[in-house]
Design a protein around this motif. Sequence first.
Motif, PDB file in Angstrom:
ATOM      1  N   LEU A  65       1.287  -1.251  -0.274  1.00  0.00           N
ATOM      2  CA  LEU A  65       0.355   0.149  -0.557  1.00  0.00           C
ATOM      3  C   LEU A  65       1.018   1.254  -0.309  1.00  0.00           C
ATOM      4  N   GLU A  66       2.058   1.530   1.036  1.00  0.00           N
ATOM      5  CA  GLU A  66       2.830   2.284   0.976  1.00  0.00           C
ATOM      6  C   GLU A  66       3.220   2.138  -0.883  1.00  0.00           C
TER       7      GLU A  66
ATOM      8  N   MET B 219       2.174   2.010  -3.226  1.00  0.00           N
ATOM      9  CA  MET B 219       0.968   2.178  -3.965  1.00  0.00           C
ATOM     10  C   MET B 219       0.728   3.874  -3.560  1.00  0.00           C
ATOM     11  N   TRP B 220       1.223   4.297  -3.376  1.00  0.00           N
ATOM     12  CA  TRP B 220       0.684   5.565  -2.432  1.00  0.00           C
ATOM     13  C   TRP B 220       2.518   6.103  -3.241  1.00  0.00           C
TER      14      TRP B 220
END
Lengths: 422, 188
Positions: A44-45, A47-48
Amino acid sequence: MNGLLLLGLLAALLFLRQPLLIILLSAAAFIHLVWGRGELDYILEDMWIGLDKELILSIPLFILCGNVMTRGSIAQRLIDLVAALTRPLPGGMAVACVLACTVFAAISGSSIVTMLAIGSVMYPAMRQAGYDVKFTMGAIMSGGTLGIIIPPSIPMIIYGLVTETSIVDLFAAGFGPGILLTLVLSAYAVWFNRKRPAESFSFDEFLTSFRRGIWAVLMPVIMLGGIYTGWFTATEAAAVALAYAMVIEVFVHRELKIVDFYNVVLEASKLGGSLFPVLAVALSLNIILIEHRIPQGMVALMQGYIDSPIAFMVLVNILLLIVGCLMTTGEAILVLAPLLAPVAAAYGYDKVIFGLIMILNLEIGYLTPPVGLNLIVAMSAFKQPFGLLCRAALPFILLMMGCLALVVWQPWIAMYFVTGKV
Amino acid sequence: MSDVPEARTAPPAAVRVLAVWHRVECWVAVVCFTFIAVILVLDVLGREFVGPVFNFLGIDVGPTGIFASQRLSIYALVVGSFAGIGIATATGSHLVPRVGFGWIPKSWSGGMDRLADAITGGFLLGVAWYGFKFVESSYSVDLRAPVLDWSVWPFQLAIPVGFLSAACRYFAYALWPSLRPGLPDFQE
């Protein structure tokens, strides 16, 4: 062993009809769990981090711009203008079809939109004028594919983002192959219809169609001119193009009401909703691949078997042509570009020219069964049998493969507009 | 989808909830994408046209672009895109590779689609969980946006919320297949 497990997982997910988003997320999770530290929130990190790029903003703007400009009568206006110019040629209407696709491609950035917009006007007109049905369909379907090679092109932006290649350079490099394909397809149209009588040029007709079509033709000139002269970045060019498109459609053509803008934006949101999360995951996967030195591993593996850059290029082209038959352009670029571009660079191929070669291959994939999108869409849009469309596309596929071979052999065709050198 | 058995037909309340939910997501996405378009267009026009015109006239008006327009646009893009996951789910617009569709008999397709939806929902739920963990860590260290100096966690929250929304929708499709949108004829 773990590599085989990963392949097995991917095959299982394909069997289970999972979206590309899930397949990429699973691959990223597998790599983190097996080769990394098992911290899945890193995905997720990443992706950010992947989405936190200003360049990415050009995608929704180009999508919006294409949606604004490709509704209404732009296609008809462009066709009238180029048809007035090509009338004196044998097969002038067929050449007009190819040229209209070229100009429309410089507005829309999508193969299917280009084919449908131009085809819906040209198909009845060419049939009424007595053009052969197979030739007509071949010209419309192959002309439509120019949508992804002539900038602005969404596949080019995606390739640029996942391989960290300059999008402005990719746009510039698309210009040469786009012109080459336009010339070759136009020349074939003239040759195929050489026995058809030419018509006389009417200056009045040209003037009328010029007045009606000039605003649409000016758009790619402003947008691409701004990028090539260095006045705009890709994102700025997209913003200017959108502003221009809105002004033209609302105040000049008067075909877009402010309430229609909701639907235009909603269409863009739908596309964005399916594209950006997948793009974010692909960028996240890219970060993990680089962290684990997978591209370097692939380079070493390939170089163990293949010494010659030419042999590599031949193999990659065969692979991409096969991939083009089985996957859509977006899927193929998101999955393969981060893996193949570093390998190509190791064999001495610049990432820009490799991107162009990749997109040219995938462009041909729009015309090859079983998932040739232009074939599938043309089948329902123009009510033609699939077999006839496949046969109609064949000569055009051969011509496009010839152009691809020429670009591979003489990369300056693409790179001239990037480096200014032959 | 009218040929599905009665037992699998969704209750009207579920249909209504999904419709309202879809409308909300559409509006969020439309507002975000409109914001991106407006702010970037005004920024570029300000910098490239208005500023130079005033400079040419000898009038000093200071910076004519919009402060942090690109950063604000990126956050709008994140919110709009992850609201878009729900829209793409509701309209069947997700990219789905169809390579494996022919690996089972056609008559099994209905059951396979339900299983696929349940698995997708479960997977997305897991992703949403890790997404909330990621946002929580940003919140706890008070991660701030460059240029704007705002906390970024409210924007990051769009990621797990988007995944959660899509997960719930897939579960609804697995439960009531009549709600499932058909796959489009083609995806570019």
